[in-house]
Write a protein that holds these residues in place. Structure first.
Motif, short mmCIF file in Angstrom:
data_model
loop_
_atom_site.label_atom_id
_atom_site.label_comp_id
_atom_site.label_asym_id
_atom_site.label_seq_id
_atom_site.Cartn_x
_atom_site.Cartn_y
_atom_site.Cartn_z
N VAL A 27 -17.32 -89.43 7.13
CA VAL A 27 -18.62 -89.83 6.78
C VAL A 27 -18.65 -91.30 7.56
O VAL A 27 -19.82 -91.74 7.99
N ARG A 28 -17.70 -91.97 7.58
CA ARG A 28 -17.99 -93.51 7.86
C ARG A 28 -17.56 -93.67 9.53
O ARG A 28 -17.98 -94.57 10.08
N GLY A 29 -16.54 -92.78 9.79
CA GLY A 29 -16.10 -93.02 11.16
C GLY A 29 -15.40 -94.15 11.44
O GLY A 29 -15.02 -94.61 12.40
N GLY A 30 -14.83 -94.77 10.08
CA GLY A 30 -13.97 -95.98 10.42
C GLY A 30 -12.57 -95.51 10.47
O GLY A 30 -12.13 -94.44 10.66
N GLY A 31 -11.47 -96.59 10.56
CA GLY A 31 -10.20 -96.24 11.13
C GLY A 31 -9.38 -95.88 9.90
O GLY A 31 -9.57 -96.56 8.43
N VAL A 32 -8.40 -95.04 9.96
CA VAL A 32 -7.38 -94.73 8.69
C VAL A 32 -6.25 -95.33 9.22
O VAL A 32 -5.71 -95.06 10.21
N ASP A 70 -8.78 -86.18 13.80
CA ASP A 70 -7.90 -86.23 15.09
C ASP A 70 -6.94 -87.46 15.02
O ASP A 70 -6.72 -88.08 16.02
N GLY A 71 -6.24 -87.74 13.83
CA GLY A 71 -5.32 -88.93 13.97
C GLY A 71 -5.75 -90.12 13.38
O GLY A 71 -6.75 -90.72 13.72
N PRO A 72 -4.85 -90.86 12.50
CA PRO A 72 -4.93 -91.88 12.06
C PRO A 72 -5.16 -93.22 13.22
O PRO A 72 -4.59 -92.81 14.32
N ASP A 73 -5.58 -94.26 12.86
CA ASP A 73 -5.41 -95.45 13.85
C ASP A 73 -3.98 -95.88 13.84
O ASP A 73 -3.45 -96.49 14.81
N VAL A 74 -3.21 -95.74 12.67
CA VAL A 74 -2.20 -96.39 12.46
C VAL A 74 -1.27 -95.50 11.62
O VAL A 74 -1.59 -95.01 10.61
N LEU A 75 0.02 -95.06 12.02
CA LEU A 75 0.81 -94.24 11.48
C LEU A 75 2.13 -95.11 11.46
O LEU A 75 2.64 -94.97 12.53
N PHE A 76 2.70 -95.72 10.42
CA PHE A 76 3.95 -96.40 10.50
C PHE A 76 5.06 -96.01 9.28
O PHE A 76 4.48 -96.06 8.16
N LEU A 134 0.93 -105.79 7.55
CA LEU A 134 0.00 -106.88 8.43
C LEU A 134 0.00 -106.36 9.81
O LEU A 134 -1.47 -106.71 10.22
N LYS A 135 0.58 -105.73 10.52
CA LYS A 135 0.32 -105.19 12.00
C LYS A 135 -0.85 -104.10 11.72
O LYS A 135 -1.77 -104.02 12.66
N ALA A 136 -0.56 -103.18 10.59
CA ALA A 136 -1.87 -102.16 10.29
C ALA A 136 -3.07 -102.65 10.19
O ALA A 136 -3.93 -102.27 11.01
N ILE A 137 -3.28 -103.94 9.70
CA ILE A 137 -4.41 -104.42 9.21
C ILE A 137 -5.00 -104.94 10.75
O ILE A 137 -6.19 -104.84 10.89
N ASP A 138 -4.03 -105.54 11.46
CA ASP A 138 -4.67 -106.21 12.92
C ASP A 138 -5.30 -105.12 13.70
O ASP A 138 -6.37 -105.36 14.28
N ILE A 139 -4.50 -103.93 13.74
CA ILE A 139 -5.09 -102.92 14.60
C ILE A 139 -6.18 -102.37 13.95
O ILE A 139 -7.10 -102.11 14.82
#
Ligand SMILES: *[C@@H]1O[C@H](CO)[C@@H](O)[C@H](O)[C@H]1NC(C)=O
Ligand SMILES: *[C@@H]1O[C@H](CO)[C@@H](O)[C@H](O)[C@H]1NC(C)=O
Ligand SMILES: *[C@@H]1O[C@H](CO)[C@@H](O)[C@H](O)[C@H]1NC(C)=O
Ligand SMILES: *[C@@H]1O[C@H](CO)[C@@H](O)[C@H](O)[C@H]1NC(C)=O
Ligand SMILES: *[C@@H]1O[C@H](CO)[C@@H](O)[C@H](O)[C@H]1NC(C)=O
Ligand SMILES: *[C@@H]1O[C@H](CO)[C@@H](O)[C@H](O)[C@H]1NC(C)=O
Ligand SMILES: *[C@@H]1O[C@H](CO)[C@@H](O)[C@H](O)[C@H]1NC(C)=O
Ligand SMILES: *[C@@H]1O[C@H](CO)[C@@H](O)[C@H](O)[C@H]1NC(C)=O
Ligand SMILES: *[C@@H]1O[C@H](CO)[C@@H](O)[C@H](O)[C@H]1NC(C)=O
Ligand SMILES: *[C@@H]1O[C@H](CO)[C@@H](O)[C@H](O)[C@H]1NC(C)=O
Ligand SMILES: *[C@@H]1O[C@H](CO)[C@@H](O)[C@H](O)[C@H]1NC(C)=O
Ligand SMILES: *[C@@H]1O[C@H](CO)[C@@H](O)[C@H](O)[C@H]1NC(C)=O
Ligand SMILES: [Zn+2]
Length: 669
Positions: free
Chosen positions: A271-276, A322-328, A421-426
């Motif tokens: 719906v928003r096209g934002g990053g997960v 199609d995938g999150p922006d961050v997966l840690f 914190l790195k996840a937030i930056d990305i």
């Protein structure tokens, strides 16, 4: 429940006799006609879901209905707005999809402990249908009616929510302290914050949140929940069953065909096209991270869970992910090609093929670019605990834990703070306008509570609190604090509390178990906390703050003479000495050679100086278990006031989704 007269004519009813409680033929289906989502389900307008219908014909056991040994395959299923039942429509035409084909299978279940002991399961024949990827757009109550077996009826009253929230969040950060209760937060505050004459001189970061609520974690068919069904509730707004991720549990043998519900991660992406962003200190295929994209009745399908992060759900009609922006997190075993990775594939390579930057240690994480989608897998299995990474550091020297599959130890692991914190930056860099949804889980609060390792559990909780503090500061620095709804909550609790103090020196000097118990001081003899806290005015790196690079929000001495009498409400056989376990996480109970592998006894060497505590759980349990308690919800940011009070875990989903404006009142093109 009222039956409509126009669409449903009751002639005869087949009544199920499911009276068993711990053993259920199928959770949330007490009769022989099952509708999933079941009665009392809520939906976000426009949220995708599947419908599963089943008719059951018991073949033997107490539920047999004479003359009904073949499940009705000619059942009808209609839908109408409540109050407009005379205009009800066949569901396929309501959703404008083809009538699904009939599916057939059998399953067996035990009616009670006697049947289980005698190995006499009851057999059920099933006829079923599944309507895939449908949605309801108009808020209100809907009556879904399954009519089967000559007029038996199962009705489900569904509510499409019309949550009124006027504010809007750009970003959401959801912190989940797995298994975290108020009692644990209180104990963590006691060991890491100084009090003078009963007044704390500093508080937890959580304590500073403006809004506090309580969520009820009751699952759909049991009052104790696990992390899978509670994550499903938190992320989809639908309560489910133990071990189910993003689905209702049907009775079919295939764990992947169960009716799915769209998660907050999938909705935010669509719906928003934002990053997960998904961050956890657990192996990343574990339930709490997994439930953001996985849809399976069996949380143990780890390979499928990892594939769902990258590819979404491909085998059933379902919106693209199609995938999150961050997966840690941890869990290299599902990435290194092996029998534990999906179809034996190299998932590091699968992620690289889709353009991911892959990092495998803290140094590389810090150095990683903020512009690329990033996979960070830092260890095999669960990541090292805060106490081992920061205090008893030699415990991270475990061979074969390196994320590259080599024989090395994973010695350079980030903590929850570094990952978050790195996840937030990305996420921020990649989604400057569309915003992000980040879930950050302190998984080992739960994992260490399970093994009665209270020191490690509280260390993880303090690390979560330190992460929250650093997150707020960082959001302020990048100008996103006002735009970000921050939720701190748990998925369920454990029956943990502290009941006094313990003089470990006195306990060590006693030889009998009964005398050792005299080392416990209750009430006025509990005394004051002897866990030394860092001098908060001194700069980090000076004096006692030098001890831990992590900062001041942790005790500087984990092994004082006077410790806490901590415990769980129920437990396996174990010994207790109320001291920090310096050699690594506790192993309270073991299976013993010569006995069944499901028969656990006290592990003597776990706490030699302590006394024996006979277990109260079944002897097949080598760990503690989850408990009934409500768990806290701390909220700050846009829509924060919606999180005050006492409510269901599913309400957290509706409040977050509405605050992100993820509801849709008409079908997307
Ligand atoms: C459906 O549920 C709503 C909300 O609980 C209630 O107001 C309504 O009366 C119910 N309808 C039926 C037919 O049970
Ligand atoms: C349903 O009705 C038919 C015809 O009246 C009858 O033959 C059949 O036995 C009934 N089935 C059940 C399960 O009651
Ligand atoms: C279902 O309906 C079909 C056609 O309407 C009929 O041939 C069949 O016998 C019915 N099956 C049962 C079990 O009633
Ligand atoms: C279900 O069980 C019956 C025996 O009761 C058997 O004849 C049938 O083949 C089974 N069906 C499936 C799909 O396993
Ligand atoms: C029911 O039937 C199954 C399969 O035929 C059998 O294994 C089971 O023991 C039976 N259960 C009872 C309660 O009779
Ligand atoms: C999709 O279905 C195929 C064929 O049945 C199966 O091999 C594969 O494992 C499934 N994929 C997932 C992600 O479940
Ligand atoms: C740091 O990042 C740069 C550019 O992405 C890369 O060339 C370099 O190898 C990285 N260094 C480490 C230690 O990972
Ligand atoms: C960390 O990862 C980088 C590659 O990204 C590698 O060059 C380096 O040797 C690793 N460090 C350790 C301690 O494993
Ligand atoms: C704490 O540190 C400050 C600044 O270094 C110092 O002035 C103060 O005396 C210290 N307090 C204690 C109790 O050590
Ligand atoms: C690690 O150090 C602790 C003391 O700090 C000691 O008790 C323990 O045996 C050591 N473990 C290993 C694996 O060397
Ligand atoms: C304990 O159980 C595990 C798994 O069932 C088994 O591999 C192991 O051999 C058992 N240990 C002993 C000492 O029996
Ligand atoms: C623990 O249980 C065993 C039997 O399982 C019993 O012999 C023993 O006395 C019990 N010990 C305590 C401390 O309750
Ligand atoms: Zn747990």
């Amino acid at each position: 429940m009222r039956f409509s007269t126009a669409c449903v004519v009751c002639t005869a009813a087949i009544v199920g006799q499911a009276s068993a409680q711990t053993f259920q033929r199928l959770g949330a289906c007490p009769t022989l006609g099952c509708v999933f989502p079941p009665d009392q389900s809520d939906f976000l307008p426009g949220q995708w879901f599947d419908i599963r219908l089943e008719t059951h014909a018991p073949q033997n056991g107490s539920e047999v209905v004479p003359g009904y040994l073949t499940p009705d395959e000619n059942f009808t299923f209609t839908l109408a707005k409540d109050g407009q039942q005379k205009d009800c429509k066949n569901a396929a035409s309501y959703f404008k999809i083809a009538e699904p084909a009939i599916e057939r299978w059998n399953f067996t279940w035990y009616e009670d402990l006697f049947a289980q002991a005698a190995k006499t399961p009851s057999m059920v024949k099933v006829a079923a249908k599944a309507y895939r990827k449908v949605a309801l757009y108009e808020p209100g109550n809907y009556i879904a009616t399954l009519t089967y077996g000559n007029g038996s009826v199962t009705q489900a009253n569904w509510t499409v929510r019309d949550t009124k929230i006027s504010q809007k969040a750009k970003n959401v950060i959801m912190f989940i302290g797995d298994g975290m209760t108020t009692n644990m937060i209180t104990a963590a505050r006691l060991i890491a914050h100084q009090s003078v004459n009963g007044k704390y001189q500093s508080k937890m970061a959580m304590d500073s949140f403006p809004v506090l609520g309580h969520q009820m974690t009751h699952s759909i068919d049991s009052f104790i929940t696990d992390s899978a069904n509670s994550a499903t509730a938190l992320y989809t707004g639908h309560k489910s069953s133990v071990n189910a991720l993003g689905v209702y549990a049907d009775s079919s043998p295939n764990p992947l065909d169960d009716p799915k519900i769209q998660s907050i991660g999938e909705l935010f992406h669509e719906v928003r096209g934002g990053g997960v962003g998904i961050v956890s200190t657990a192996f990343i295929a574990d339930a709490t991270p997994g439930a953001l994209t996985a849809h399976t009745r069996n949380r143990g399908q780890y390979g499928n869970v990892v594939d769902s992060f990258l590819n979404g759900i491909k085998n059933y009609t379902w919106p693209e992910f199609d995938g999150p922006d961050v997966l840690f997190g941890g869990g290299a075993e599902q990435f290194i090609p092996s029998s534990k990775s999906f179809q034996g594939l190299d998932y590091y390579q699968q992620f690289r093929n889709k353009g991911y930057n892959v990092v495998q240690n803290n140094t590389a994480l810090k150095n990683a670019s903020n512009t690329e989608r990033t996979l960070g897998i830092f260890s095999v299995s669960n990541m090292a605990k805060w106490l081992d990474r920061n205090v008893y550091k030699n415990n991270t020297q475990i061979p074969k834990t390196a994320p590259d599959g080599s024989s090395a130890a994973a010695t350079d692991q980030p903590g929850l703070k570094e990952m978050t914190l790195k996840a937030i930056d990305i996420l921020h860099k990649r989604n400057p306008d569309k915003g992000f949804f980040l879930m950050s889980e302190a998984a080992s609060i739960d994992k260490m509570m399970h093994v009665l390792d209270y020191d490690r559990a509280l260390g993880e909780l303090l690390e979560l609190d330190d992460t929250i503090k650093a997150t707020k500061k960082h959001l302020e620095e990048i100008g996103e604090l006002e735009n970000t709804l921050i939720i701190v909550t748990a998925d369920h609790g454990h029956g943990f509390d502290v009941t006094g103090g313990v003089d470990t020196k006195y306990m060590d000097a006693q030889t009998s178990d009964r005398k050792k118990r005299d080392a416990v001081g209750t009430y006025e003899q509990s005394g004051l906390s002897q866990y030394m806290v860092a001098n908060r005015s001194a700069p980090i790196g000076s004096d006692q703050n030098l001890v831990y690079s992590a900062g001041v929000d942790f005790p500087v001495n984990w092994d004082p003479r006077y410790t806490l009498q901590s415990g769980l409400a129920t437990f396996p056989d174990h010994r207790e000495n109320y001291r920090v376990h310096k050699k690594g996480p506790r192993i309270p109970a073991l299976n013993v050679t010569g006995f069944s592998s499901n028969d656990f006894y006290v592990n003597y060497i776990d706490a030699v100086s302590g006394f024996l505590v006979n277990g109260t759980l079944p002897v097949s349990a080598d760990q503690g278990v989850h408990s009934l308690t409500d768990v806290p919800v701390f909220a700050q940011g846009p829509c924060q006031s919606a999180f005050g009070g006492v409510y269901n875990n599913v309400d957290i989903f509706y409040n977050i989704a509405t605050c992100l404006r993820l509801q849709r009142n008409k079908a997307p093109k």
